[in-house]
Enzyme design. Structure first.
Site, PDB file in Angstrom:
ATOM      1  N   HIS A 355       0.954  -1.040   0.015  1.00 24.79           N
ATOM      2  CA  HIS A 355      -0.051   0.093   0.058  1.00 24.79           C
ATOM      3  C   HIS A 355       0.843   1.132   0.005  1.00 24.79           C
ATOM      4  CE1 HIS A 355      -3.387   2.746   0.897  1.00 24.79           C
ATOM      5  NE2 HIS A 355      -2.601   3.079   2.173  1.00 24.79           N
ATOM      6  N   ASN A 356       0.400   2.163  -0.721  1.00 21.62           N
ATOM      7  CA  ASN A 356       1.303   3.512  -0.963  1.00 21.62           C
ATOM      8  C   ASN A 356       2.840   3.395  -0.913  1.00 21.62           C
ATOM      9  OD1 ASN A 356      -0.845   4.954  -0.609  1.00 21.62           O
ATOM     10  ND2 ASN A 356      -0.776   5.604   1.480  1.00 21.62           N
ATOM     11  N   GLU A 385       1.376   0.143  -5.561  1.00 20.39           N
ATOM     12  CA  GLU A 385       0.484   1.311  -5.734  1.00 20.39           C
ATOM     13  C   GLU A 385       1.116   2.332  -6.192  1.00 20.39           C
ATOM     14  OE1 GLU A 385      -3.211   3.492  -3.387  1.00 20.39           O
ATOM     15  OE2 GLU A 385      -1.592   2.552  -2.129  1.00 20.39           O
ATOM     16  N   ASP A 387       0.096   6.225  -6.871  1.00 22.79           N
ATOM     17  CA  ASP A 387      -0.925   7.530  -6.393  1.00 22.79           C
ATOM     18  C   ASP A 387      -0.700   8.713  -7.403  1.00 22.79           C
ATOM     19  OD1 ASP A 387      -2.918   8.674  -5.455  1.00 22.79           O
ATOM     20  OD2 ASP A 387      -2.495   8.297  -3.326  1.00 22.79           O
ATOM     21  N   HIS A 400       1.380  11.300  -1.878  1.00 22.12           N
ATOM     22  CA  HIS A 400       0.235  10.996  -1.266  1.00 22.12           C
ATOM     23  C   HIS A 400      -0.618  12.266  -1.039  1.00 22.12           C
ATOM     24  CE1 HIS A 400      -1.966   9.052   2.446  1.00 22.12           C
ATOM     25  NE2 HIS A 400      -2.387   8.537   1.559  1.00 22.12           N
ATOM     26  N   GLU A 434      -3.985   4.670  -8.646  1.00 23.62           N
ATOM     27  CA  GLU A 434      -4.820   5.641  -8.028  1.00 23.62           C
ATOM     28  C   GLU A 434      -4.843   6.885  -9.024  1.00 23.62           C
ATOM     29  OE1 GLU A 434      -7.255   4.896  -5.758  1.00 23.62           O
ATOM     30  OE2 GLU A 434      -6.322   2.976  -6.026  1.00 23.62           O
ATOM     31  N   ASP A 756      10.260  -7.910  31.408  1.00 25.75           N
ATOM     32  CA  ASP A 756      10.388  -6.791  32.291  1.00 25.75           C
ATOM     33  C   ASP A 756       9.119  -6.516  33.087  1.00 25.75           C
ATOM     34  OD1 ASP A 756      10.628  -3.966  33.593  1.00 25.75           O
ATOM     35  OD2 ASP A 756      11.955  -3.508  31.780  1.00 25.75           O
TER      36      ASP A 756
END
Length: 806
Positions: A355-356, A385, A387, A400, A434, A756
């Site tokens: 993705h992206n 992808e 975009d 993006h 996209e 821990d």
């Protein structure tokens, strides 16, 4: 050596210190062990001496390595404005690159050659392309690091110096890749010696040894450590030299767990005959009927003693080498190569998907880079992808949208995809477009796709006409498919009925709407900009063949009206809604069509959702942010670690047949369901676990968690107890039990953490694999870092049994 009596020496006392080859003498059909010869004997070349000699010969015989040892001043480039001179030098171990600033005084840094995956010549990064007018390509190169570490862009003072480093680094990388397990361990020991030898005099005093133990994650009683030190100090000099250090190391790393198994199957407690080894392989490793032939092959491959080989026997050293080898791994070597049927329709496979892909960091301000595509494709990713938005000078850009992420040219993305698409796998790559561009820039996109990718771009159906189903990965080998909007259907494109342009939504995903749906009351999260209605260019539409993006209405609508080449995309929340309401219908839908699921728009930090729940209903293209480490990417890497890392994994038969009905929430209800299986894992021991706390006195308190990821009924996790202050050779012998109803979908994840009691446990290492790829018996698990890269020689030793539930 003339002896008539047999030497009686308890194996546990001598095996870490001596070589079987020096103990064996053939008499008739029996193996007689005479007095042992110490490891320091002149006949035995120590590990450190060998490593040192090999490095010397390597350097002497190679002008490039000699030049790297001398060192070179080069420019380190971070941007068009950040260009700083650094002095780079290969250290004598031929494993470490040392560099420092000319102005920073004593400040310097190092990195290991083992961290470098590849060397790229010329202007092959955005940074070096940005300074192409200033420095010629023959002086530029890029060191590509494993995992998610940023690359190192360098400019040498001359083309000759650049070539010395390019060729030298490639040779060092090749040498590392060709190392066997034993050589890697030798090198690892040598590295520790060099780290601990603070004054570089080739020997270590007791204080240096104590410091070394802390560095190696060992919290040893000082009296016991001194006892081992004095035993190893044969020269009584108060220091350990090369051969003495190896002896100390072997005492330190006695594998009593391995010795216990060895002696259980050894007829005389000192060796494994072919019959002994065959019995072990048959009874414990469940290797089947060809055990005798396999036993002989394992002796030939892993036994270090030539004398033992002649006698068809395996020593404890050979037994250990076998158990830490790929043959002794929990991952079945039969599943490493391409072993699945690749001739079924595309929708019958899980497909490794990103993705992206252009992002290296977060979704708001992160860097966009073609490096994201290169890294994903080199990890076997088969769906990336892109975009796309209108850019300056008529050139589409990738970023993006409506954020502050940096921008890259669409053209550069396609060049990178064309170059790296089939480096790791020859099976098809899907470009998920996209599209937010104007018609004019869509035409430019189509032009770049056609001219840059050429014959790799699928421009028409395979046989020239429309069939009744998707082609197979085998038929699409070497092809790049475009996923996006298309005018009309495949049928229309054959009779010329498609219009010149189509008004409507050209983008498949609407992240603004996704954010609204996922966060109905959080207006502050909403990114500016609304999705516009715009036309689709015929040129770009014609590039879409088998992956036409369509809006999803309902499973019933798809069953009645959808075409096999149509694909719908769902945000994770929408996919979960359909899984809850109609899981079986979702599975049925995915038997004939492709489905893509992608992360919510709210994941601005590039975090990931759990892909397992999407695979449970047969979704093929489950897109994750590859740049973000974590359990989700561990699962993705685990699923696609099989079948030759080709990026395609065949779904179980009951998820491929339209005739069967599989409900993930009720797996027992499917036709052909048999009994669940019981998975029993005894976690025996750990070896050389890495430190996770940089504090000098901090030692790991390790525990092991085993997680089952699968259908809801199979989701489970159990832990061993933690071991105080021992990350070097912890022993558990804790048994964990799991019931698994759908083993075909299950993934098993082993996680080591530093316990821990006051805060969250620290991650130490992990390993994830499909249940179907597990080998039973005594097995080693070679741990991986958070980035999915090897942290050799860190491992777990386990005993695995799979039985039917009665």
């Amino acid at each position: 050596m003339h002896k008539t009596q047999r030497a009686v020496v308890p194996l546990a006392d001598w095996w870490p210190h001596f070589e079987l080859a020096e103990l064996a003498e053939y008499q008739g059909s029996s193996l007689v062990f005479w007095d042992v010869l110490p490891l320091a004997n002149a006949k035995i070349v120590t590990k450190l001496q060998m490593a040192s000699t090999q490095n010397s010969l390597r350097i002497q015989g190679d002008d490039n390595l000699q030049s790297m040892i001398v060192g070179t001043v080069m420019r380190k480039i971070k941007s068009r404005t950040w260009k700083k001179q650094r002095y780079f030098r290969l250290q004598e171990d031929c494993m470490t690159i040392w560099y420092k600033s000319k102005k920073a005084g004593n400040a310097h840094s190092t990195f290991s050659v083992s961290d470098v995956e590849a060397v790229r010549e010329g202007h092959q990064s955005e940074v070096l392309l940005s300074i192409a007018d200033e420095f010629p390509p023959d002086r530029c190169f890029t060191l590509v690091f494993r995992g998610r570490r940023g690359n190192l862009d360098l400019v040498a003072e001359s083309a000759e110096e650049a070539q010395s480093w390019i060729k030298g680094m490639r040779k060092l990388i090749e040498n590392l890749e060709n190392m066997g397990q034993k050589e890697k361990l030798d090198q690892w020991i040598c590295d520790w010696f060099n780290k601990a030898d603070k004054n570089k005099d080739g020997r270590m005093n007791f204080k240096e040894v104590q410091d070394l133990l802390k560095m190696m994650n060992v919290d040893m009683n000082e009296h016991h450590a001194l006892h081992l030190f004095m035993m190893a100090d044969k020269s009584q000099s108060g220091t350990l030299e090369g051969d003495e250090f190896v002896q100390f190391y072997k005492m330190l790393t006695q594998r009593e767990d391995i010795l216990r198994v060895f002696q259980e199957y050894s007829s005389d407690g000192q060796k494994l005959t072919v019959e002994d080894l065959e019995k072990f392989l048959h009874q414990e490793q469940l290797e089947g009927d060809s055990s005798q032939q396999q036993a002989l092959e394992l002796i030939e491959r892993y036994e270090p003693s030539e004398t033992a080989k002649l006698l068809h026997a395996m020593s404890i050293d050979g037994f250990l080498m076998y158990l830490v080898s790929p043959n002794g791994s929990i991952f079945n070597p039969c599943c490493q190569g391409l072993y699945q049927d690749m001739t079924q329709p595309l929708c019958h496979y899980f497909i490794s998907s990103s993705h992206n892909t252009y992002l290296l960091e977060d979704q708001l301000r992160g860097q966009s880079s073609v490096e994201g595509y290169i890294r994903a494709l080199k990890r076997g990713c088969r769906c990336v992808e892109v975009d796309c938005w209108d850019g300056p000078s008529g050139e589409p850009i990738v970023y993006h949208g409506h954020t502050f992420t940096s921008k890259i040219l669409f053209k550069d993305v396609i060049i990178a995809v064309g170059k790296y698409a089939f480096k790791v796998s020859h099976y098809p790559v899907i470009l998920s477009i996209e599209n937010h561009c104007s018609v004019e820039q869509q035409r430019t996109m189509a032009h770049h796709l056609s001219h840059i990718l050429g014959d790799k771009l699928l421009r028409t159906t395979l046989d020239g006409h429309v069939t009744e189903g998707l082609p197979s990965p085998e038929e699409l080998k070497g092809k790049i498919l475009l996923k996006g909007k298309k005018m009309g259907g495949l049928e229309a494109s054959f009779n010329g009925a498609a219009e010149e342009s189509l008004t409507g939504e050209v983008s498949d995903e609407d992240e603004v709407a996704d954010i609204d749906e996922d966060n109905p009351h959080g207006d502050s999260m909403r990114r500016k900009g609304k999705k516009s209605k715009q036309r689709l260019s015929k040129e770009l539409s014609d590039c879409v063949i088998y992956c036409k993006s369509v809006h999803f209405n309902s499973f019933k609508h798809s069953r009645l009206h959808s075409k096999f080449y149509e694909i719908s995309s769902f945000t994770e929340s929408k996919a979960r809604k359909h899984i809850r309401e109609a899981g079986a219908d979702f599975v049925h839908h995915n038997t004939r069509q492709l489905t893509r699921v992608y992360p919510s728009g709210l994941r601005t930090d590039s975090s990931n959702f759990n892909p397992q729940e999407m695979w449970n209903v047969g979704c093929q293209i489950v897109a994750l942010n590859f740049q973000t480490a974590g359990v989700e990417m561990d699962l993705n890497d685990g699923l696609f670690s099989q079948n030759g890392h080709c990026g395609y994994v065949l779904k179980p038969e009951f998820m491929r047949s339209c005739e069967q009905r599989f409900e993930p929430d009720n797996p027992q209800g499917r036709e052909g369901y048999s009994k669940p299986v019981n998975l029993s894992i005894q976690v025996i021991s750990g070896q050389q676990l890495p430190k996770v706390n940089i504090k000098e006195d901090s030692i790991v308190d390790p525990l092991v968690r085993v997680e089952i990821h699968g259908v809801a009924a199979d989701q489970a996790k159990q832990e061993t107890r933690y071991i105080d202050n021992n990350g070097f050779n912890p022993i558990w012998y804790d048994t964990l039990q799991f019931i698994i109803h759908v083993p075909e979908l299950a993934l098993v994840r082993f996680v080591v953490e530093d316990y821990d009691k006051t805060s969250r446990n620290d991650f130490v290492g992990q390993y994830t694999l499909p249940f179907s790829c597990i080998q039973q018996g005594y097995r080693h698990i070679h741990l991986l870092s958070k980035d999915g890269t090897s942290i050799s020689p860190s491992s777990l030793f386990v005993y695995v049994r799979i039985t039917d539930v009665v």
